[in-house]
Each structure stands twice: as C-alpha cells, then as structure tokens.
Design a protein around this motif. Structure first.
Motif, short mmCIF file in Angstrom:
data_model
loop_
_atom_site.label_atom_id
_atom_site.label_comp_id
_atom_site.label_asym_id
_atom_site.label_seq_id
_atom_site.Cartn_x
_atom_site.Cartn_y
_atom_site.Cartn_z
N PRO A 76 0.85 -1.20 0.00
CA PRO A 76 0.00 0.00 0.00
C PRO A 76 0.88 1.25 0.00
O PRO A 76 2.05 1.20 0.40
CB PRO A 76 -0.78 -0.13 1.31
N PRO A 77 0.35 2.36 -0.45
CA PRO A 77 1.15 3.60 -0.43
C PRO A 77 1.46 4.04 0.99
O PRO A 77 0.64 3.89 1.89
CB PRO A 77 0.24 4.60 -1.15
N LEU A 78 2.67 4.56 1.18
CA LEU A 78 3.08 5.04 2.49
C LEU A 78 3.80 6.36 2.33
O LEU A 78 4.93 6.41 1.86
CB LEU A 78 4.01 4.03 3.19
N PRO A 79 3.17 7.48 2.72
CA PRO A 79 3.85 8.77 2.67
C PRO A 79 4.97 8.82 3.71
O PRO A 79 5.13 7.90 4.51
CB PRO A 79 2.72 9.76 3.02
N PRO A 80 5.77 9.88 3.73
CA PRO A 80 6.77 10.04 4.80
C PRO A 80 6.10 9.96 6.17
O PRO A 80 4.94 10.33 6.34
CB PRO A 80 7.35 11.43 4.53
N PHE A 81 6.87 9.46 7.14
CA PHE A 81 6.29 9.22 8.46
C PHE A 81 5.64 10.47 9.06
O PHE A 81 4.64 10.38 9.76
CB PHE A 81 7.38 8.71 9.41
N THR A 82 6.21 11.62 8.78
CA THR A 82 5.66 12.86 9.35
C THR A 82 4.30 13.21 8.76
O THR A 82 3.52 13.93 9.39
CB THR A 82 6.64 14.02 9.13
N ASP A 83 4.02 12.71 7.55
CA ASP A 83 2.75 13.04 6.87
C ASP A 83 1.75 11.89 6.89
O ASP A 83 0.59 12.09 6.53
CB ASP A 83 3.01 13.44 5.41
N ALA A 84 2.19 10.68 7.23
CA ALA A 84 1.32 9.51 7.16
C ALA A 84 0.29 9.54 8.29
O ALA A 84 0.60 9.91 9.43
CB ALA A 84 2.15 8.23 7.24
N THR A 85 -0.92 9.12 7.95
CA THR A 85 -1.97 9.02 8.96
C THR A 85 -1.83 7.70 9.72
O THR A 85 -1.07 6.80 9.33
CB THR A 85 -3.35 9.10 8.30
N HIS A 86 -2.61 7.58 10.77
CA HIS A 86 -2.56 6.35 11.58
C HIS A 86 -3.02 5.15 10.75
O HIS A 86 -2.42 4.06 10.84
CB HIS A 86 -3.47 6.52 12.81
N GLN A 87 -4.06 5.33 9.94
CA GLN A 87 -4.56 4.22 9.14
C GLN A 87 -3.55 3.80 8.08
O GLN A 87 -3.40 2.60 7.79
CB GLN A 87 -5.89 4.61 8.47
N GLU A 88 -2.85 4.76 7.47
CA GLU A 88 -1.83 4.41 6.46
C GLU A 88 -0.68 3.63 7.10
O GLU A 88 -0.20 2.64 6.52
CB GLU A 88 -1.31 5.69 5.80
N ASP A 136 4.57 3.33 17.69
CA ASP A 136 4.72 1.87 17.66
C ASP A 136 4.72 1.34 16.22
O ASP A 136 5.51 0.45 15.88
CB ASP A 136 3.58 1.22 18.45
N LEU A 137 3.85 1.91 15.40
CA LEU A 137 3.78 1.47 14.00
C LEU A 137 5.06 1.83 13.25
O LEU A 137 5.58 1.02 12.46
CB LEU A 137 2.56 2.09 13.32
N VAL A 138 5.57 3.03 13.49
CA VAL A 138 6.83 3.43 12.86
C VAL A 138 7.96 2.52 13.30
O VAL A 138 8.82 2.12 12.49
CB VAL A 138 7.14 4.91 13.18
N ARG A 139 7.95 2.13 14.56
CA ARG A 139 8.99 1.24 15.07
C ARG A 139 8.91 -0.13 14.39
O ARG A 139 9.93 -0.74 14.07
CB ARG A 139 8.84 1.09 16.58
N ILE A 140 7.69 -0.62 14.16
CA ILE A 140 7.52 -1.90 13.46
C ILE A 140 8.11 -1.83 12.05
O ILE A 140 8.86 -2.71 11.61
CB ILE A 140 6.03 -2.28 13.41
N PRO A 365 13.23 1.89 2.09
CA PRO A 365 12.17 1.79 1.09
C PRO A 365 11.91 3.13 0.42
O PRO A 365 12.17 4.19 0.98
CB PRO A 365 10.95 1.33 1.91
N ALA A 366 11.39 3.03 -0.81
CA ALA A 366 11.14 4.24 -1.57
C ALA A 366 10.16 5.16 -0.88
O ALA A 366 10.15 6.37 -1.10
CB ALA A 366 10.62 3.88 -2.96
N SER A 367 9.31 4.59 -0.02
CA SER A 367 8.30 5.41 0.65
C SER A 367 8.92 6.40 1.62
O SER A 367 8.30 7.39 1.97
CB SER A 367 7.32 4.50 1.39
N TYR A 368 10.16 6.14 2.05
CA TYR A 368 10.78 7.05 3.01
C TYR A 368 11.20 8.36 2.35
O TYR A 368 11.27 9.40 2.98
CB TYR A 368 12.03 6.40 3.61
N HIS A 369 11.55 8.27 1.07
CA HIS A 369 12.03 9.48 0.41
C HIS A 369 11.36 9.61 -0.96
O HIS A 369 12.00 9.88 -1.95
CB HIS A 369 13.55 9.43 0.25
N ARG A 370 10.09 9.33 -0.99
CA ARG A 370 9.38 9.38 -2.26
C ARG A 370 9.24 10.81 -2.74
O ARG A 370 8.84 11.70 -2.00
CB ARG A 370 8.01 8.72 -2.12
N LYS A 371 9.55 11.00 -4.01
CA LYS A 371 9.39 12.31 -4.62
C LYS A 371 7.95 12.50 -5.05
O LYS A 371 7.26 11.54 -5.39
CB LYS A 371 10.32 12.45 -5.83
#
Length: 419
Positions: A76-88, A136-140, A365-371
């Motif tokens: 599934p799509p994953l924005p940067p951690f600072t922008d990702a919602t809890h559901q994402e 917790d999710l970011v740590r996983i 992963p590309a999701s960490y630094h996706r342009k």
C-alpha cells in the motif's frame, strides 16, 4: 520507451493471433456439430454434451491449478512518516506482517530463519492488536526494514548468486566453444530464462504465472535500459590490445564474455526485483544496475579465469602461433593479459556508462524518500493525436470484424448468389 512500445505491440499481436485462432477453432467445432446433426440430431447434441463436459473439466482444472498460487502482495502507499496518517501506517504494518508470513514458509530458508520470522510476526501481530500508537507502528516498519529483512534477504541472495555463477559459466563456455555462431543467441536466451525462473523460485517457492510474467517484464525493461554493448566492445578491444596474437579465438572469447556479462546483469536484476517488498521503481532499479557494472565485470573475470579459461586451453594452444607457444611462461602471460584487459575495462566502465551514484548495500524503502509524482507531458500536440489513434484502432477493429463476417458468410455458403 522503445522497449515499452515493442512490448505493447507484441502483446497486441499475440491477442489478435489468439482471437483469430480461437475463432477458427470454434468454426471447425461448429462444422463437426453440423455434420453429426445432419447424420442424426441425437448424435449432434451428444457431441455438444461431450464438448460441454470437456470444457467444464478444463475450467475446473485451471481454477484448481490457479488456486494453488498465493495471491500477489501489493504494497500500500506510504507517505513520509511525518505526513502519514494512523490508518496508512497501520495498513502498511499489516502488509509487512503478511509479507513476513509468506516469507517464513519459503523452503529455501533455514529452520532458524523461519523460526525467527515466526517469532517476530507474533510480536508484531500482538502489538497491532492492542491499539498501537503511531510511534509503535513506525517502530515496526523501521525494525522490519533495518533488522528483520536484511539477514533473510542476504541468505536468499547468496543462494540466488550460486545460480547466477553457474549460468554465467555455462553461457560463456557455450558461446566461446560453439561451432555454430547462429545458435549463440538461442543458447543465451534459453540459459537466461531458465536462470530467471530458478531465481524466482528461490525468493518465492510458488509464484503465480501472472507474477512470473510481471517480474520477467520488469527485468527485461531494466536490462534493456542499461546498455552493456559498449562495455563488451571495450573488453574485446582491450583483449586485442593486451593479447594481439590471439587472433580469431579472441572474437569467440569476446562474444562469450559479453554474453556472460549480460547474464550476470540479468541475474542480479532478478534478485533486485524479487527482493523488493516496497513499491518497485524502474528508475531506481536502472541506477542500481548501472552502478554495479564494475562488480559484474569482476564476477565475470573471476568465473572466466577460474572456470572457463582452463576448458578452452587446448583450443587456444592449437590456434596460437607456434613460436609464442614455445616461449617460457606462455600460459602465465596469457592469463596476465586477460586480467589486464579486464582491469582496463573495469577502470573505464564509469566513463562508458551513464554516471549513477554507487549502489548502497541496504536502502530504505522508496516510501521514506518518495518524490512527488511528476505529471506526464500533456501538450496540445499529444491531445490532438489521441483521437487519431482511437480512430485508427476503431478502423483496425472494423477490418477484423469485417474479415470474420466474410469468413462466416462463405463458410456456411451464405455468399453464394442464386442463379
């Protein structure tokens, strides 16, 4: 771009040919039914019943066979951690658990690795079932990327690289010693496709046919984008420079080395594609493959000098000038010349291929630094061309339907005029 166009044209041709063959098969089946029906209507309908049973049995067999393959996992799509919602974050964590669970059943893993994955899956599942926070999710996710998967993928990569080394050796021997150079392409293609499917089996024991075709398409796109022709040509020129007396056999050696380089690159492209569990990006794969060109050359050099060169020693001795063969240290000088040719090619590889940053052993992963997605060009000329292409497609389909109609017409005698 060229590969995409060729692939699209090829698939359209296959679909058209398949439709034509299906149509003619149906026509022939209907003719047989008409023949039986004229002889006896009961016999005609019995023929239809037999065909129906065969079709039903075939459908059930295909359905059962396809059911053996697990459904392909799509990240599934994953924005940067600072922008990702809890559901994402939660959705991506569940995807990682599903990926790890499937990986734990891989028969190519040791019992220790499988048990380690099972333990981590239980821990992650328990955390998800107790209302985890975003931290917790970011740590996983970070633990999976940085601690859990790297050693598992390294174990699978070691097994896959054994397949690559064996295939590179066989391809170089086959092309170098082949008396029929018109068959070289078939040798290379057969050995490469066999290697690709074996590497797929290393990473996923039962990939579905659709997943296999998707991986094969992605690998061919990447290898076709990174042009290794110039590297192979440079290697042949260096062989002539350092071993000028080799003569005709240098051509065969150069072709074998070029085929070995292509095989090594294709194998590592499969590893990169099969070990990707986040969103696969062609551009990043091309950069990684180009950055590893020197490594591929070193691998080919080691395989050639250790495994291939001793097997072609007799041929080289038979074709080398007699005065050269009698010189002391002839074979050592030959090996030294081959090593120098490889070293010169490795040194020049950076100037022959486009300059890409060196590939890192582990990459986030590309999701960490996706342009942000770049929109495709959409100028007035492109918009004006689209209706034309649609009209051409409609005309092409109309011609096909017209041909089918004429075939039916004359098959059943409807085109005969009454006289």
């Amino acid at each position: 771009m060229i590969f995409a166009t060729v692939w699209k044209t090829f698939t359209r041709i296959l679909l058209l040919v398949g439709a034509l063959l299906t149509f003619f098969v149906l026509i022939e089946l209907f003719r047989i039914f008409a023949m039986f029906y004229r002889f006896d209507p009961v016999l005609g309908w019995a023929y239809v019943a037999v065909l129906g049973l065969i079709l039903l049995a075939g459908t059930l067999y295909v359905w059962k066979a396809m059911g053996r393959y697990p459904r392909s996992l799509r990240p599934p799509p994953l924005p940067p951690f600072t922008d990702a919602t809890h559901q994402e974050l939660k959705r991506y964590a569940r995807y990682l658990i599903a990926y790890l669970r499937r990986l734990s059943h891989n028969r190519n893993l040791s019992e220790e690795d499988a048990a380690y994955l099972t333990e981590e899956i239980d821990t992650m599942t328990g955390l998800l079932n107790h209302h985890p926070l975003n931290e917790d999710l970011v740590r996983i996710i970070q633990k999976t990327d940085m601690e859990i998967l790297p050693p598992i993928h390294k174990s699978l990569k070691n097994r896959a690289e054994k397949e690559i080394r064996g295939s590179v050796r066989d391809v170089m021997l086959g092309v170098t010693l082949s008396p029929y150079h018109s068959m070289d392409l078939l040798i290379v293609l057969y050995r490469n496709f066999a290697m690709i499917f074996r590497i797929m089996a290393v990473y996923e024991a039962r990939p579905s046919p659709r997943a296999q075709l998707r991986i094969l398409r992605d690998v061919l796109r990447v290898v076709a984008t990174v042009n290794f022709l110039y590297v192979g040509r440079n290697l042949i020129e260096n062989l002539f420079a350092f071993i000028p007396w080799v003569g005709r056999v240098a051509d065969d050696i150069g072709q074998g080395l070029g085929a070995g380089l292509f095989t090594s690159a294709a194998g590592h492209a499969v590893i990169d594609r099969c070990s990707t569990y986040h969103e696969w990006e062609k551009e990043a794969a091309v950069e990684s493959l180009a950055a590893q060109t020197r490594d591929f050359l070193r691998d080919v050099k080691n395989i050639f000098t250790k495994d291939v060169l001793p097997d072609i020693k007799n041929r080289i001795l038979s074709e080398a000038p007699e005065d050269k063969v009698r010189e002391p240290g002839f074979w050592d000088n030959l090996q030294s010349g081959v090593n120098k040719a490889f070293d010169a090619t490795i040194k020049a590889a950076g100037s022959v291929l486009p300059k890409f940053p060196e590939a890192q052993p582990q990459r986030a992963p590309a999701s960490y630094h996706r342009k942000p997605a770049t929109p495709m060009p959409d100028d007035e000329e492109d918009r004006a061309a689209r209706p034309t292409r649609r009209r051409r497609r409609r005309r092409g389909v109309s011609r096909v339907l017209y041909t089918f109609g004429q075939r039916i017409k004359y098959t059943f005698g409807l085109g005969k005029s009454d006289s």
